[in-house]
Design a protein around this motif. Structure first.
Motif, mmCIF file in Angstrom:
data_model
loop_
_atom_site.group_PDB
_atom_site.id
_atom_site.type_symbol
_atom_site.label_atom_id
_atom_site.label_comp_id
_atom_site.label_asym_id
_atom_site.label_seq_id
_atom_site.Cartn_x
_atom_site.Cartn_y
_atom_site.Cartn_z
ATOM 1 N N GLN A 1 21.709 65.333 -1.073
ATOM 2 C CA GLN A 1 21.378 65.107 -2.484
ATOM 3 C C GLN A 1 22.330 64.103 -3.121
ATOM 4 O OE1 GLN A 1 21.458 69.070 -4.083
ATOM 5 N NE2 GLN A 1 19.362 69.534 -3.411
ATOM 6 N N LEU A 2 23.604 64.215 -2.791
ATOM 7 C CA LEU A 2 24.605 63.307 -3.350
ATOM 8 C C LEU A 2 24.316 61.860 -2.973
ATOM 9 C CD1 LEU A 2 27.382 62.935 -4.808
ATOM 10 C CD2 LEU A 2 28.436 63.214 -2.557
ATOM 11 N N TYR A 3 23.986 61.639 -1.701
ATOM 12 C CA TYR A 3 23.763 60.282 -1.207
ATOM 13 C C TYR A 3 22.287 59.879 -1.212
ATOM 14 C CZ TYR A 3 28.638 60.436 0.158
ATOM 15 O OH TYR A 3 30.017 60.542 0.148
ATOM 16 N N VAL A 4 21.434 60.780 -1.682
ATOM 17 C CA VAL A 4 19.994 60.537 -1.792
ATOM 18 C C VAL A 4 19.437 59.993 -0.468
ATOM 19 C CG1 VAL A 4 18.154 59.600 -3.247
ATOM 20 C CG2 VAL A 4 20.425 59.950 -4.224
ATOM 21 N N THR A 5 19.679 60.747 0.584
ATOM 22 C CA THR A 5 19.227 60.357 1.920
ATOM 23 C C THR A 5 19.141 61.592 2.800
ATOM 24 O OG1 THR A 5 19.550 58.766 3.702
ATOM 25 C CG2 THR A 5 21.523 59.868 2.877
ATOM 26 N N THR A 6 18.507 61.448 3.917
ATOM 27 C CA THR A 6 18.460 62.498 4.926
ATOM 28 C C THR A 6 19.476 62.144 6.005
ATOM 29 O OG1 THR A 6 16.116 62.847 4.491
ATOM 30 C CG2 THR A 6 16.970 63.709 6.558
ATOM 31 N N LEU A 7 20.317 63.089 6.343
ATOM 32 C CA LEU A 7 21.380 62.830 7.316
ATOM 33 C C LEU A 7 20.998 63.241 8.735
ATOM 34 C CD1 LEU A 7 24.353 64.029 5.111
ATOM 35 C CD2 LEU A 7 23.667 61.673 5.600
ATOM 36 N N PHE A 8 20.114 64.223 8.859
ATOM 37 C CA PHE A 8 19.670 64.704 10.162
ATOM 38 C C PHE A 8 18.155 64.812 10.174
ATOM 39 C CE2 PHE A 8 23.894 66.590 9.593
ATOM 40 C CZ PHE A 8 24.514 66.245 10.782
ATOM 41 N N ASP A 9 17.559 64.466 11.306
ATOM 42 C CA ASP A 9 16.163 64.790 11.554
ATOM 43 C C ASP A 9 16.176 66.135 12.257
ATOM 44 O OD1 ASP A 9 14.777 62.602 10.455
ATOM 45 O OD2 ASP A 9 15.116 61.402 12.273
ATOM 46 N N ARG A 10 15.460 67.095 11.669
ATOM 47 C CA ARG A 10 15.489 68.451 12.202
ATOM 48 C C ARG A 10 14.131 68.819 12.802
ATOM 49 N NH1 ARG A 10 17.814 68.038 7.156
ATOM 50 N NH2 ARG A 10 19.882 68.888 6.869
ATOM 51 N N THR A 11 14.164 69.391 13.986
ATOM 52 C CA THR A 11 12.991 70.018 14.571
ATOM 53 C C THR A 11 13.393 71.448 14.885
ATOM 54 O OG1 THR A 11 13.532 69.436 16.856
ATOM 55 C CG2 THR A 11 12.247 67.819 15.606
ATOM 56 N N ARG A 12 12.483 72.211 15.414
ATOM 57 C CA ARG A 12 12.818 73.607 15.730
ATOM 58 C C ARG A 12 13.942 73.706 16.758
ATOM 59 N NH1 ARG A 12 10.184 78.333 14.940
ATOM 60 N NH2 ARG A 12 8.543 78.212 13.395
ATOM 61 N N LYS A 13 13.972 72.821 17.695
ATOM 62 C CA LYS A 13 14.933 72.947 18.800
ATOM 63 C C LYS A 13 16.072 71.935 18.750
ATOM 64 C CE LYS A 13 11.922 75.257 21.899
ATOM 65 N NZ LYS A 13 12.216 76.179 22.933
ATOM 66 N N HIS A 14 15.925 70.853 18.002
ATOM 67 C CA HIS A 14 16.922 69.791 18.035
ATOM 68 C C HIS A 14 17.222 69.263 16.636
ATOM 69 C CE1 HIS A 14 14.825 69.489 21.993
ATOM 70 N NE2 HIS A 14 16.074 69.485 22.412
ATOM 71 N N ILE A 15 18.413 68.728 16.511
ATOM 72 C CA ILE A 15 18.720 67.901 15.349
ATOM 73 C C ILE A 15 19.332 66.603 15.875
ATOM 74 C CG2 ILE A 15 19.050 69.845 13.775
ATOM 75 C CD1 ILE A 15 22.046 69.276 13.876
ATOM 76 N N VAL A 16 19.009 65.519 15.208
ATOM 77 C CA VAL A 16 19.592 64.223 15.552
ATOM 78 C C VAL A 16 19.993 63.532 14.260
ATOM 79 C CG1 VAL A 16 18.356 63.910 17.733
ATOM 80 C CG2 VAL A 16 17.324 63.123 15.612
ATOM 81 N N LEU A 17 20.996 62.697 14.368
ATOM 82 C CA LEU A 17 21.439 61.921 13.211
ATOM 83 C C LEU A 17 20.404 60.865 12.858
ATOM 84 C CD1 LEU A 17 25.177 61.349 14.135
ATOM 85 C CD2 LEU A 17 24.359 62.522 12.104
#
Length: 120
Positions: A41-57
């Protein structure tokens, strides 16, 4: 505090796992999620792509990770440089002894250090 949020982000980015990051930081997994959402919210961006099994930057996450690494590196250098100052070491001993009410300890310890510490 931004520094702690950054530490949470850095830990998640290193582990790529919210649960492991929570364990390493000794906080709950929902707290980790909250800190990451606050940064997003602070940087108005998404930092990680999240799926059920994985997260990636994301690209934004990669940029923040690079800067976080540099920031923490600077903190380490600052701490190292401050600890090299003789007056800091003497004050630490004086504060420790004062805190534990052991003036006898201080008088014994201060005599064993270099003259730079004798003024404390």
């Amino acid at each position: 505090m931004l520094d702690f949020r950054l530490k949470v982000f850095y830990t998640v980015a290193q582990t790529l796992n919210f649960n492991r990051a929570a364990e390493q930081l000794n906080i709950s997994q929902p707290a980790v999620t909250k800190h990451i959402k606050e940064l997003e919210q602070l940087y108005v961006t998404t930092l990680f792509d999240r799926t059920r099994k994985h997260i990636v930057l994301t690209k934004s996450g990669e940029v923040l990770l690079q800067h976080a690494h540099l920031i923490f590196e600077q903190y380490q250098k600052l701490e190292f440089d401050l600890n090299l100052l003789p007056e800091q070491n003497g004050r630490d001993i004086a504060h420790w002894c004062q805190y534990y009410h052991c003036s006898v300890c201080y008088s014994r310890l201060s005599g064993s250090f270099s003259p730079a510490f004798s003024g404390y």
